[in-house]
Design a protein around this motif. Sequence first.
Motif, short mmCIF file in Angstrom:
data_model
loop_
_atom_site.label_atom_id
_atom_site.label_comp_id
_atom_site.label_asym_id
_atom_site.label_seq_id
_atom_site.Cartn_x
_atom_site.Cartn_y
_atom_site.Cartn_z
N HIS A 30 -23.31 40.73 16.59
CA HIS A 30 -23.71 41.16 15.24
C HIS A 30 -22.59 40.71 14.28
N PHE A 31 -22.51 39.43 14.07
CA PHE A 31 -21.67 38.77 13.05
C PHE A 31 -20.17 38.69 13.38
N CYS A 32 -19.67 39.34 14.43
CA CYS A 32 -18.21 39.38 14.63
C CYS A 32 -17.80 38.63 15.89
N LEU B 257 -23.26 47.25 32.01
CA LEU B 257 -23.97 48.27 31.23
C LEU B 257 -25.49 48.18 31.34
N GLY B 258 -25.96 47.13 32.03
CA GLY B 258 -27.38 46.82 32.01
C GLY B 258 -28.28 47.98 32.43
N ASP B 259 -27.79 48.83 33.34
CA ASP B 259 -28.62 49.96 33.80
C ASP B 259 -28.89 50.95 32.67
N LEU B 260 -28.13 50.88 31.60
CA LEU B 260 -28.30 51.86 30.51
C LEU B 260 -28.92 51.26 29.25
N VAL B 261 -29.27 49.96 29.32
CA VAL B 261 -29.80 49.31 28.11
C VAL B 261 -31.33 49.23 28.20
N ASP B 262 -32.02 49.62 27.16
CA ASP B 262 -33.49 49.53 27.17
C ASP B 262 -33.97 48.21 26.56
N PHE B 263 -33.37 47.79 25.45
CA PHE B 263 -33.79 46.55 24.78
C PHE B 263 -32.53 45.77 24.43
N TRP B 264 -32.59 44.48 24.70
CA TRP B 264 -31.46 43.60 24.41
C TRP B 264 -31.75 42.76 23.18
N GLN B 265 -30.71 42.51 22.41
CA GLN B 265 -30.80 41.51 21.34
C GLN B 265 -29.58 40.63 21.46
N THR B 266 -29.82 39.35 21.63
CA THR B 266 -28.68 38.45 21.82
C THR B 266 -27.92 38.32 20.50
N ILE B 267 -28.59 37.80 19.48
CA ILE B 267 -27.91 37.46 18.22
C ILE B 267 -28.63 38.13 17.07
N ASN B 268 -27.86 38.71 16.16
CA ASN B 268 -28.46 39.31 14.98
C ASN B 268 -28.52 38.30 13.84
N GLU B 269 -29.68 38.11 13.27
CA GLU B 269 -29.89 37.36 12.04
C GLU B 269 -29.07 36.07 11.96
N SER C 117 -25.33 32.21 9.21
CA SER C 117 -25.02 30.84 8.86
C SER C 117 -24.97 30.66 7.33
N TYR C 118 -25.88 31.29 6.62
CA TYR C 118 -25.92 31.14 5.17
C TYR C 118 -24.70 31.78 4.48
N GLU C 119 -24.39 33.02 4.87
CA GLU C 119 -23.28 33.73 4.20
C GLU C 119 -21.92 33.11 4.59
N GLY C 120 -21.81 32.64 5.84
CA GLY C 120 -20.52 32.15 6.33
C GLY C 120 -20.26 30.68 6.08
N PHE C 121 -21.34 29.87 6.00
CA PHE C 121 -21.14 28.41 5.91
C PHE C 121 -21.62 27.82 4.60
N ILE C 122 -22.54 28.52 3.91
CA ILE C 122 -23.08 27.96 2.67
C ILE C 122 -22.49 28.71 1.47
N LYS C 123 -22.60 30.04 1.49
CA LYS C 123 -22.04 30.82 0.38
C LYS C 123 -20.54 31.05 0.54
N GLY C 124 -20.09 31.13 1.76
CA GLY C 124 -18.65 31.29 2.02
C GLY C 124 -18.12 32.68 1.75
N VAL C 125 -18.99 33.71 1.80
CA VAL C 125 -18.50 35.06 1.53
C VAL C 125 -18.25 35.87 2.80
N TRP C 126 -18.56 35.28 3.95
CA TRP C 126 -18.25 35.89 5.25
C TRP C 126 -17.44 34.84 6.03
N LEU D 181 -16.81 28.98 4.69
CA LEU D 181 -17.06 27.61 4.17
C LEU D 181 -18.09 27.66 3.05
N LYS D 182 -17.90 26.80 2.04
CA LYS D 182 -18.90 26.71 0.97
C LYS D 182 -19.66 25.39 1.09
N ASN D 183 -20.98 25.48 0.96
CA ASN D 183 -21.85 24.31 1.07
C ASN D 183 -21.60 23.48 2.34
N GLY D 184 -21.25 24.17 3.41
CA GLY D 184 -21.02 23.46 4.68
C GLY D 184 -22.33 23.31 5.45
#
Length: 488
Positions: free
Chosen positions: A148-150, A181-193, A198-207, A211-214
């Motif tokens: 989740h972004f980190c 931990l798998g025995d305790l997880v009901d639903f997995w999500q690999t990657i969030n959004e 990609s947009y906030e970190g590589f195009i807008k550069g605010v995360w 990078l800006k316009n990368g």
Amino acid sequence: MDNNFIVIIDDMNVKPSQEINLKAHTRSFPHGFLWGASTSHFQIEGNPFEINNRLSDWSIWANDPSHINDQSSADQACEFFDRYATDLDLLSSLNLNAFRLSLNWAAICPHPPIGNDLKINKEMIDYYRKVLQMSKDKDIKTFVTLFHFCLPQWLAQEGGWQNEKTAYEFTRFAKIIANELGDLVDFWQTINEPLSYSYEGFIKGVWPPGLKNGYPQGFIALRNMLIGHAAAYKAIHEISKAAQVSYAMIWRPFIPRRITNPLDLLVTYSRNKMFNHFFPMAVQSGYLQCPFPLNLFSELQSLAGPIPDLKDSADYLSINYYTREICEFSLNAPFLPLGIRSDLKTLPINALGWEICPSALLKLLTIDTRSYQKSTTGKDRPIYITENGYASRFSADLSIGDWSLKDEERCDFLHSHLVSIYEAIEAGINIKGYLHWSLLDNFEWAEGLQIRFGLVRIAYPTQERTFRDSARLYAKIAGSNNLIDYKK
Ligand code: FCB
């Protein structure tokens, strides 16, 4: 860290504290529908091990006040790391039976591998086991997000998702977690959004990585996220055949500013293809394809192609939805082939300027996501709404006064979006759960602590937790599994 645990739950039965008139009505949700709340680790944890050692790219980024709109930091956040037991009690007392959380990769894998040997931090595994076990004991189903972004800082230093090595390390992380931990997880999500990342970190550069316009870099990151997602999906299934694995996708229906302007129509088409369909289409087909007109750029052409094990690597659809977006063509420099987000707003907005548009949710459930609701072999993919919420704004320390406990706007938002979900179910769409963003006010990335999405208000200086009216309304709906009429 302040160990003074304060929780204000003035009524554990969650009756409306003020004039919310709730009438019984027969709009029942399907039996077994999941009602939950969503969070992510960095936004709530205030994990001392991560923060004291600046283990992740986000803990470093957010430590620079110039990166955060209100100059706040995430060092304390909601202290969920120490207060998880109380917060899971809050969740239960709101009649909720689902909880979405993410895992702190940087704290679990704090050091780079030596040779091929990666040491894991057992204390962190124990901590998450306790959170997940406690959820299970309370009959709360868990949705666990792996990224989740980190990023661990040692991976960020090597280029993060721009480096294919991150996809490999991500898969290794997924395997570790599935084993531990798998025995305790009901639903997995690999990657969030992936698109927001990609947009906030590589195009807008605010995360991070800032990078800006990368554009090429942003696409390389997306490609590596697809590689990582596919390999993690496979690895989790190898450990647990019955695992339910997906990725969380934000959907943002686009509309043109001028309906008769062909250029506005063109950018609306391309934006929709890029921001909504790029990732789901790749997961469906197993093939990365850049949409028109981005496919005309030679740097991007070379990224297109098949990705191993990607095809059909989703067992359910995880949909995040907040707003629609009006877009338009613009000739201003720099020229943007996907046009720009228009300043025009024709609907009420939240504190982030996002238009409130429940009808767009109905459309995306019944039309836009239709082709992903089955795998290519015809297997049904149920839908879980894994984020949806309303932002308000006031000071982190409440010093400018706090009107936010009587959050009529959030009540309206919640109810009207649930109406759309109810209507989609009536139209035959297989929606099995709704997780509101968020359980608690928390650290809203580049916006900081002032932007509040919580059903529960956090008074940051004391860490006091207090139910908002929206929490009481939600508890009534979840408790009765019925979209009761709600009038102010
Ligand atoms: C989503 C993020 C989540 C939160 C909400 C408001 O894009 O997944 O972490 O910030 O927006």
